[in-house]
Motif scaffolding. Structure first.
Motif, mmCIF file in Angstrom:
data_model
loop_
_atom_site.group_PDB
_atom_site.id
_atom_site.type_symbol
_atom_site.label_atom_id
_atom_site.label_comp_id
_atom_site.label_asym_id
_atom_site.label_seq_id
_atom_site.Cartn_x
_atom_site.Cartn_y
_atom_site.Cartn_z
ATOM 1 N N ALA A 1 11.562 -1.267 7.979
ATOM 2 C CA ALA A 1 12.291 -0.488 6.837
ATOM 3 C C ALA A 1 11.644 0.878 6.678
ATOM 4 C CB ALA A 1 12.486 -1.257 5.689
ATOM 5 N N THR A 2 12.348 2.079 6.534
ATOM 6 C CA THR A 2 11.842 3.432 6.190
ATOM 7 C C THR A 2 12.578 3.610 5.104
ATOM 8 O OG1 THR A 2 11.098 3.535 8.607
ATOM 9 C CG2 THR A 2 11.108 5.469 6.950
ATOM 10 N N ILE A 3 11.578 4.138 4.035
ATOM 11 C CA ILE A 3 12.172 4.420 2.654
ATOM 12 C C ILE A 3 11.736 5.711 2.458
ATOM 13 C CG2 ILE A 3 12.405 3.997 0.181
ATOM 14 C CD1 ILE A 3 13.167 1.532 1.774
ATOM 15 N N THR A 4 12.577 6.679 1.904
ATOM 16 C CA THR A 4 12.142 8.093 1.509
ATOM 17 C C THR A 4 12.871 7.897 -0.030
ATOM 18 O OG1 THR A 4 12.789 8.899 3.569
ATOM 19 C CG2 THR A 4 12.608 10.473 1.610
ATOM 20 N N LEU A 5 11.731 8.051 -0.904
ATOM 21 C CA LEU A 5 12.028 8.072 -2.247
ATOM 22 C C LEU A 5 11.379 9.428 -2.966
ATOM 23 C CD1 LEU A 5 13.138 6.684 -4.844
ATOM 24 C CD2 LEU A 5 10.813 5.694 -5.182
ATOM 25 N N GLY A 6 12.225 10.457 -3.253
ATOM 26 C CA GLY A 6 11.854 11.779 -3.608
ATOM 27 C C GLY A 6 11.254 12.366 -2.379
ATOM 28 N N ASP A 7 9.732 12.492 -2.345
ATOM 29 C CA ASP A 7 9.140 13.204 -1.556
ATOM 30 C C ASP A 7 8.297 12.344 -0.677
ATOM 31 O OD1 ASP A 7 7.295 13.095 -3.381
ATOM 32 O OD2 ASP A 7 6.489 15.139 -3.390
ATOM 33 N N GLY B 1 26.678 -3.515 -2.405
ATOM 34 C CA GLY B 1 26.807 -2.274 -2.746
ATOM 35 C C GLY B 1 25.793 -1.570 -3.958
ATOM 36 N N THR B 2 24.674 -2.435 -4.216
ATOM 37 C CA THR B 2 23.672 -2.129 -4.845
ATOM 38 C C THR B 2 22.338 -2.459 -4.371
ATOM 39 O OG1 THR B 2 23.614 -4.295 -6.114
ATOM 40 C CG2 THR B 2 25.003 -2.635 -6.912
ATOM 41 N N LEU B 3 21.405 -1.683 -4.657
ATOM 42 C CA LEU B 3 19.974 -1.832 -4.448
ATOM 43 C C LEU B 3 19.203 -2.094 -5.844
ATOM 44 C CD1 LEU B 3 17.787 0.076 -2.011
ATOM 45 C CD2 LEU B 3 17.189 0.243 -4.464
ATOM 46 N N THR B 4 18.291 -3.093 -5.734
ATOM 47 C CA THR B 4 17.456 -3.264 -6.699
ATOM 48 C C THR B 4 16.051 -2.839 -6.257
ATOM 49 O OG1 THR B 4 18.845 -4.994 -7.749
ATOM 50 C CG2 THR B 4 16.473 -4.808 -8.582
ATOM 51 N N TRP B 5 15.438 -1.856 -6.773
ATOM 52 C CA TRP B 5 14.284 -1.400 -6.509
ATOM 53 C C TRP B 5 12.974 -1.904 -7.442
ATOM 54 C CZ3 TRP B 5 12.027 0.925 -2.480
ATOM 55 C CH2 TRP B 5 10.511 1.609 -2.418
ATOM 56 N N SER B 6 11.878 -2.385 -6.660
ATOM 57 C CA SER B 6 10.939 -3.119 -7.657
ATOM 58 C C SER B 6 9.644 -2.522 -7.047
ATOM 59 C CB SER B 6 11.149 -4.537 -7.752
ATOM 60 O OG SER B 6 10.578 -5.035 -6.634
ATOM 61 N N THR B 7 8.565 -2.510 -8.256
ATOM 62 C CA THR B 7 7.159 -1.994 -7.934
ATOM 63 C C THR B 7 6.172 -2.979 -8.593
ATOM 64 O OG1 THR B 7 7.230 -0.356 -9.585
ATOM 65 C CG2 THR B 7 7.745 0.168 -7.329
ATOM 66 N N PRO B 8 5.142 -2.859 -8.539
ATOM 67 C CA PRO B 8 4.255 -3.909 -9.707
ATOM 68 C C PRO B 8 4.185 -3.260 -11.113
ATOM 69 C CG PRO B 8 2.894 -3.196 -7.758
ATOM 70 C CD PRO B 8 4.200 -2.565 -7.383
ATOM 71 N N ASP B 9 4.790 -1.994 -11.090
ATOM 72 C CA ASP B 9 4.786 -1.379 -12.649
ATOM 73 C C ASP B 9 6.163 -1.768 -12.920
ATOM 74 O OD1 ASP B 9 2.312 -0.365 -12.463
ATOM 75 O OD2 ASP B 9 3.267 1.623 -11.638
ATOM 76 N N GLU C 1 0.788 -1.143 -0.010
ATOM 77 C CA GLU C 1 -0.030 -0.007 -0.074
ATOM 78 C C GLU C 1 0.809 1.330 -0.074
ATOM 79 O OE1 GLU C 1 -3.210 -0.252 2.718
ATOM 80 O OE2 GLU C 1 -3.454 -2.174 2.486
ATOM 81 N N PRO C 2 1.860 1.461 -1.048
ATOM 82 C CA PRO C 2 1.532 0.847 -2.450
ATOM 83 C C PRO C 2 2.764 -0.415 -2.162
ATOM 84 C CG PRO C 2 3.115 2.788 -2.396
ATOM 85 C CD PRO C 2 2.350 2.675 -0.982
ATOM 86 N N PHE C 3 2.722 -1.291 -2.975
ATOM 87 C CA PHE C 3 3.526 -2.399 -2.736
ATOM 88 C C PHE C 3 4.957 -1.951 -3.710
ATOM 89 C CE2 PHE C 3 -0.624 -4.812 -3.050
ATOM 90 C CZ PHE C 3 -0.251 -5.618 -1.875
ATOM 91 N N TRP C 4 5.999 -2.333 -2.822
ATOM 92 C CA TRP C 4 7.247 -2.094 -3.339
ATOM 93 C C TRP C 4 8.145 -3.216 -2.824
ATOM 94 C CZ3 TRP C 4 10.619 -1.758 0.762
ATOM 95 C CH2 TRP C 4 10.071 -1.023 1.943
ATOM 96 N N GLY C 5 9.364 -3.438 -3.260
ATOM 97 C CA GLY C 5 10.464 -4.448 -2.680
ATOM 98 C C GLY C 5 11.719 -3.824 -3.100
ATOM 99 N N ALA C 6 12.522 -4.087 -2.255
ATOM 100 C CA ALA C 6 14.130 -3.546 -2.430
ATOM 101 C C ALA C 6 15.172 -4.759 -2.007
ATOM 102 C CB ALA C 6 14.471 -2.479 -1.532
ATOM 103 N N SER D 1 15.713 6.287 -10.615
ATOM 104 C CA SER D 1 14.912 6.790 -11.636
ATOM 105 C C SER D 1 14.926 8.248 -11.345
ATOM 106 C CB SER D 1 13.483 6.695 -11.745
ATOM 107 O OG SER D 1 13.612 5.014 -12.152
ATOM 108 N N GLY D 2 16.334 8.910 -11.109
ATOM 109 C CA GLY D 2 16.210 10.348 -10.996
ATOM 110 C C GLY D 2 16.029 10.863 -9.661
ATOM 111 N N GLU D 3 15.385 10.260 -8.657
ATOM 112 C CA GLU D 3 14.974 10.559 -7.368
ATOM 113 C C GLU D 3 15.947 9.979 -6.392
ATOM 114 O OE1 GLU D 3 10.388 10.989 -6.918
ATOM 115 O OE2 GLU D 3 10.660 9.051 -7.458
ATOM 116 N N VAL D 4 16.182 10.792 -5.352
ATOM 117 C CA VAL D 4 16.951 10.407 -4.297
ATOM 118 C C VAL D 4 16.274 9.306 -3.470
ATOM 119 C CG1 VAL D 4 18.265 10.950 -2.124
ATOM 120 C CG2 VAL D 4 18.544 12.473 -4.196
ATOM 121 N N ILE D 5 16.989 8.031 -3.026
ATOM 122 C CA ILE D 5 16.434 7.170 -2.248
ATOM 123 C C ILE D 5 17.217 7.244 -0.623
ATOM 124 C CG2 ILE D 5 17.398 5.363 -3.327
ATOM 125 C CD1 ILE D 5 14.930 3.604 -2.624
#
Length: 114
Positions: A88-94, A29-37, A19-24, A62-66
């Motif tokens: 986990a607390t994620i800040t992605l853009g705003d 040294g890398t992060l793979t960010w996924s969403t339903p899209d 809500e919304p679905f996301w995964g990391a 995708s151009g946004e700070v995470i």
């Protein structure tokens, strides 16, 4: 006060939220960010740092700070019968997203495929 050392440098970290679905996935040294899209996700380089109460990671998706904060504490995703050892607390853009996490050495309790 000593920096958090509850997740070793080489442990692979899995984070998830809904809500919304996301995964990391964080590894090597890398992060793979996924969403339903974007099920396959976007893999980006990240910087790791240890705080007093957990780990932090930062990068750009995708151009946004995470910014990712992983802290110890029992967590339930609300969708399964699993209990996770980290929050986990994620800040992605705003946007701020909340979720749960586990590592390859510190797994969740509950069914493998809920």
């Amino acid at each position: 006060m000593e920096a958090f050392d509850g997740i070793a440098e080489g442990e692979k970290i899995s984070l998830l939220g809904n809500e919304p679905f996301w995964g990391a996935k964080i590894a090597d040294g890398t992060l793979t960010w996924s969403t339903p899209d974007n099920i396959d996700g976007e893999t980006v380089p990240i910087t790791r740092f240890s705080g007093n109460n957990g780990l932090g990671f930062s990068g750009e998706v995708s151009g946004e700070v995470i910014q990712v904060a992983v802290t110890p504490g029992e967590c339930n995703d609300g969708m399964s019968d699993r209990t996770y050892p980290f929050t986990a607390t994620i800040t992605l853009g705003d946007r701020q997203l909340e979720g749960c996490g586990y590592t390859d050495k510190q797994s969740f309790d509950g069914p493998e495929n809920p």
